[in-house]
Design an enzyme around this catalytic site. Structure first.
Site, PDB file in Angstrom:
ATOM      1  N   LYS A 124      13.149  38.834  56.012  1.00  0.00           N
ATOM      2  CA  LYS A 124      11.977  39.869  56.518  1.00  0.00           C
ATOM      3  C   LYS A 124      10.750  38.523  55.644  1.00  0.00           C
ATOM      4  O   LYS A 124       9.680  39.551  55.902  1.00  0.00           O
ATOM      5  CB  LYS A 124      12.609  41.380  55.818  1.00  0.00           C
ATOM      6  CG  LYS A 124      14.036  42.112  56.702  1.00  0.00           C
ATOM      7  CD  LYS A 124      14.029  42.704  55.460  1.00  0.00           C
ATOM      8  CE  LYS A 124      14.665  44.272  56.368  1.00  0.00           C
ATOM      9  NZ  LYS A 124      14.151  44.801  57.742  1.00  0.00           N
ATOM     10  N   ASP A 141      18.729  36.756  44.597  1.00  0.00           N
ATOM     11  CA  ASP A 141      20.107  37.599  44.304  1.00  0.00           C
ATOM     12  C   ASP A 141      19.823  39.090  44.616  1.00  0.00           C
ATOM     13  O   ASP A 141      20.860  39.243  44.015  1.00  0.00           O
ATOM     14  CB  ASP A 141      20.399  37.259  42.611  1.00  0.00           C
ATOM     15  CG  ASP A 141      20.098  37.605  41.848  1.00  0.00           C
ATOM     16  OD1 ASP A 141      18.493  38.315  42.489  1.00  0.00           O
ATOM     17  OD2 ASP A 141      19.501  37.601  40.267  1.00  0.00           O
ATOM     18  N   SER A 170      11.390  45.743  53.649  1.00  0.00           N
ATOM     19  CA  SER A 170      12.520  46.351  52.361  1.00  0.00           C
ATOM     20  C   SER A 170      11.816  45.782  51.303  1.00  0.00           C
ATOM     21  O   SER A 170      11.470  44.701  51.122  1.00  0.00           O
ATOM     22  CB  SER A 170      13.940  45.900  52.926  1.00  0.00           C
ATOM     23  OG  SER A 170      14.698  46.503  51.955  1.00  0.00           O
TER      24      SER A 170
END
Length: 279
Positions: free
Chosen positions: A167, A152, A145
């Protein structure tokens, strides 16, 4: 080329299975699904004449991962933790949009204990990478992703799960594994027809500063499948978004040319100060 797909019952995973099953370049794929219901759904999508395999199992089980990868040349990883909304917060968010004097509220999310990003996006992806290496898989494509450079980022705040950082830890593990890899960071996923848009490839979340941050799932599946065999997709990590249909120079048909135009290599020294321990 025989390819295994994890998350094969998901919306993007089932599209990957369909592309692999339809291409003469690949042997019938083998997909890992979690239930007979998911298997039936995938088989219906592929058609009764397809020789694709659906294996019932779970990426939390290292034995299932090893069995999936045995005899395969490629692995496409499409597993991800999925946040669930807190129902009460949804009601508050809806009411805040209706009442003009009320400050807008965002829904709140949580991850089930066994579906936490630390497990699904790190430990269980590690299971898959280790199984691929043990089975002699030649190429691993990991669909991750966009946003992994940003501590943040909103997705990291959902359920306090730091999903993008876990991830990223798995991405770095794959990069260090010695396996031939391609890591794809799509932006927001759209349930739109693929092959209709100009695709945008970038590095280090630079696409997030623009106004085109989403991409159809069908195009993500198409790019992931292309990365299994393209020379330009050897040991590469990149972000993926798309223009609106009809914008730009037309639909991207040559994924290799798109990747050849990347302006360098992905920088895994970012982010610094991560609350998730990164290598």
């Amino acid at each position: 080329m025989k390819v295994a797909v994890t998350g094969a019952g998901g919306r993007t995973g089932s599209l990957c299975m369909k592309l692999l099953a339809q291409s003469p370049e690949f042997a019938p794929p083998r997909g890992l699904v979690r239930s007979e219901k998911s298997a039936a759904k995938v088989k219906k999508l592929l058609g009764a004449e397809s020789d694709a395999e659906c294996v019932i199992g779970d990426v939390s089980d290292a034995t299932s991962c090893r069995a999936l990868c045995e005899g395969c040349d490629g692995l496409v990883i499409l597993t991800s933790a999925v946040p669930k909304p807190k129902i009460a917060s949804l009601v508050v968010a809806i009411v805040s949009k209706i009442l003009p004097w009320m400050d807008a509220k965002r829904p709140e999310f949580y991850f089930p204990d066994e579906g936490r990003p630390e497990l699904v996006d790190w430990a269980y992806q590690k299971n898959q990478i280790d199984a691929a290496k043990a089975a002699g898989v030649k190429k691993v494509v990991l669909v991750s992703s966009m946003g992994g450079t940003q501590i943040d980022n909103f997705l990291n705040t959902m359920g306090d799960g730091n999903i993008l950082l876990w991830k990223r830890k798995a991405e770095m593990y794959l990069k260090a594994s010695g396996l031939d890899y391609a890591i794809v960071h799509p932006g927001g996923l759209l349930d739109k027809e693929g092959g209709k848009r100009e695709l945008l490839a970038g590095l280090d979340d630079s696409l997030l500063s623009g106004d085109r941050r989403s991409v159809p799932r069908a195009d993500v599946a198409r790019v992931a499948v292309a990365c299994l065999t393209l020379a330009e997709a050897r040991n590469v990590s990149f972000d993926l978004a798309s223009r609106e249909e009809g914008e730009g120079s037309g639909a991207t048909t040559d994924v290799g040319a798109m990747l050849a135009n990347l302006p360098g290599e992905y920088d895994y020294s970012m982010p610094t100060g991560s609350p998730v321990p990164l290598p």
